[in-house]
Scaffold this active site. Structure first.
Site, PDB file in Angstrom:
ATOM      1  N   GLY A  38       0.557  -1.229  -0.084  1.00 39.75           N
ATOM      2  CA  GLY A  38       0.389  -0.582  -0.046  1.00 39.75           C
ATOM      3  C   GLY A  38       0.742   1.361   0.545  1.00 39.75           C
ATOM      4  N   SER A  39      -0.038   2.138   0.631  1.00 37.23           N
ATOM      5  CA  SER A  39       1.338   4.110   0.273  1.00 37.23           C
ATOM      6  C   SER A  39       2.741   4.013   1.240  1.00 37.23           C
ATOM      7  CB  SER A  39      -0.003   4.598   0.963  1.00 37.23           C
ATOM      8  OG  SER A  39      -1.341   4.579   0.235  1.00 37.23           O
ATOM      9  N   THR A  40       3.163   2.713   1.431  1.00 41.94           N
ATOM     10  CA  THR A  40       4.041   2.302   2.151  1.00 41.94           C
ATOM     11  C   THR A  40       5.659   2.460   1.543  1.00 41.94           C
ATOM     12  OG1 THR A  40       4.267   0.194   2.837  1.00 41.94           O
ATOM     13  CG2 THR A  40       3.324   2.083   4.751  1.00 41.94           C
ATOM     14  N   MET A  41       4.940   2.764   0.131  1.00 43.58           N
ATOM     15  CA  MET A  41       5.092   1.942  -0.843  1.00 43.58           C
ATOM     16  C   MET A  41       5.679   3.500  -1.846  1.00 43.58           C
ATOM     17  SD  MET A  41       6.983  -0.226  -1.841  1.00 43.58           S
ATOM     18  CE  MET A  41       7.714  -1.428  -3.801  1.00 43.58           C
TER      19      MET A  41
END
Length: 275
Positions: free
Chosen positions: A43-46
């Site tokens: 998810g958005s940790t990428m």
């Protein structure tokens, strides 16, 4: 939790766990070291890796302004954000965790360029941690990426990683743009750090990630009194049978602290959280 300077893994835990003194109740799933042998969509940790690539390739600066709006279309498909923003700077895209904004940054690069940064970060490669079964995750060849896939991969869907891979990749920001191997062994052969981004890009990303845990950022609850911290939140649907159904979500926070002189890199992932 890892030391970004030495690569030492300082702590690693899974829950639910098991009681080794009660072997009658130990299940195969209970003894899996999920942080190393399981994968998930980050998810958005990428997003910080995609934005950092845009900075490194001189496609954007932290102050580059993007029109966001309500959705971004790719033929019959579209992507959106959890909350509406008319426009955001690149720094605001990270602080507000905009899927649309991150996609627009990513699409300024070719799939091959974006893939090369993910590759250098270790995604798609088995970590040399010294633990059996450490998984490589899934990073498809760039030649197969359609525009919508490049967009969704920029914010962590369509690519899979392990917790170990993700926390290792975040050491690139806790350091000055290079990355070291993590290990469970104190005594080990020295390995040369892998340069991914310039020190300038890493410094710019540190400033952005520090704003995520400030008031107005998606990770403001990660603030710890008496400490400075930096990092990124992430939420992803759980895929089941190759499609997204009602299998629930998993949430994550990945970052480091203190923000100004990182001594610890960490990641926490919760599967199917309840309010």
């Amino acid at each position: 939790i890892a030391d970004p300077k030495t690569g030492d893994i300082l702590a690693l835990a899974n829950y639910p766990s098991f009681d080794p003194n009660n072997r009658g109740k130990i299940s195969r799933t209970g003894v899996r070291n999920r942080a190393i042998v399981d994968t998930y969509e980050p998810g958005s940790t990428m997003k910080p890796f995609s934005v950092a690539a845009g900075l490194e390739e001189k496609k954007v600066t932290p102050n580059t302004l993007f029109q966001i709006g309500r959705s971004m279309s790719f033929g019959r498909h579209s992507i959106g954000d959890s909350h509406y923003s008319k426009e955001l700077t690149v720094s605001g895209i990270i602080q507000q965790s905009s899927n649309i904004g991150t996609s627009k940054v990513a699409l300024l690069m070719t799939p091959q360029v974006m893939w090369s940064y993910y590759d250098k970060l270790g995604f798609g490669h088995s970590p040399q941690i010294g633990f059996p079964g450490a998984v490589a995750g899934r990073l498809r060849p760039a030649k197969n990426w359609r525009p919508i896939e490049q967009a969704t991969m920029s914010y962590g869907h369509g690519v899979t990683v392990s917790l170990l891979q993700q926390v290792r990749a975040y050491t690139v920001f806790a350091r000055d743009g290079d990355m070291i191997e993590l290990s469970i062994y104190k005594d080990r052969a020295y390995r040369e750090p892998q340069r991914v981004y310039s020190a300038k890009t890493a410094g710019q990303m540190r400033d952005m990630l520090a704003k995520v845990v400030e008031k107005g950022g998606t990770g403001f609850r990660a603030r710890v009194e008496g400490y400075t911290a930096a990092g990124k939140t992430g939420t992803a649907q759980i895929a089941s049978g190759g499609v997204y159904r009602q299998a629930g979500h998993q949430v994550a926070f990945c970052g480091y602290f203190p923000a100004d002189e990182p001594k610890y890199s960490c990641i926490v992932v919760i599967r199917q959280p309840r309010n």
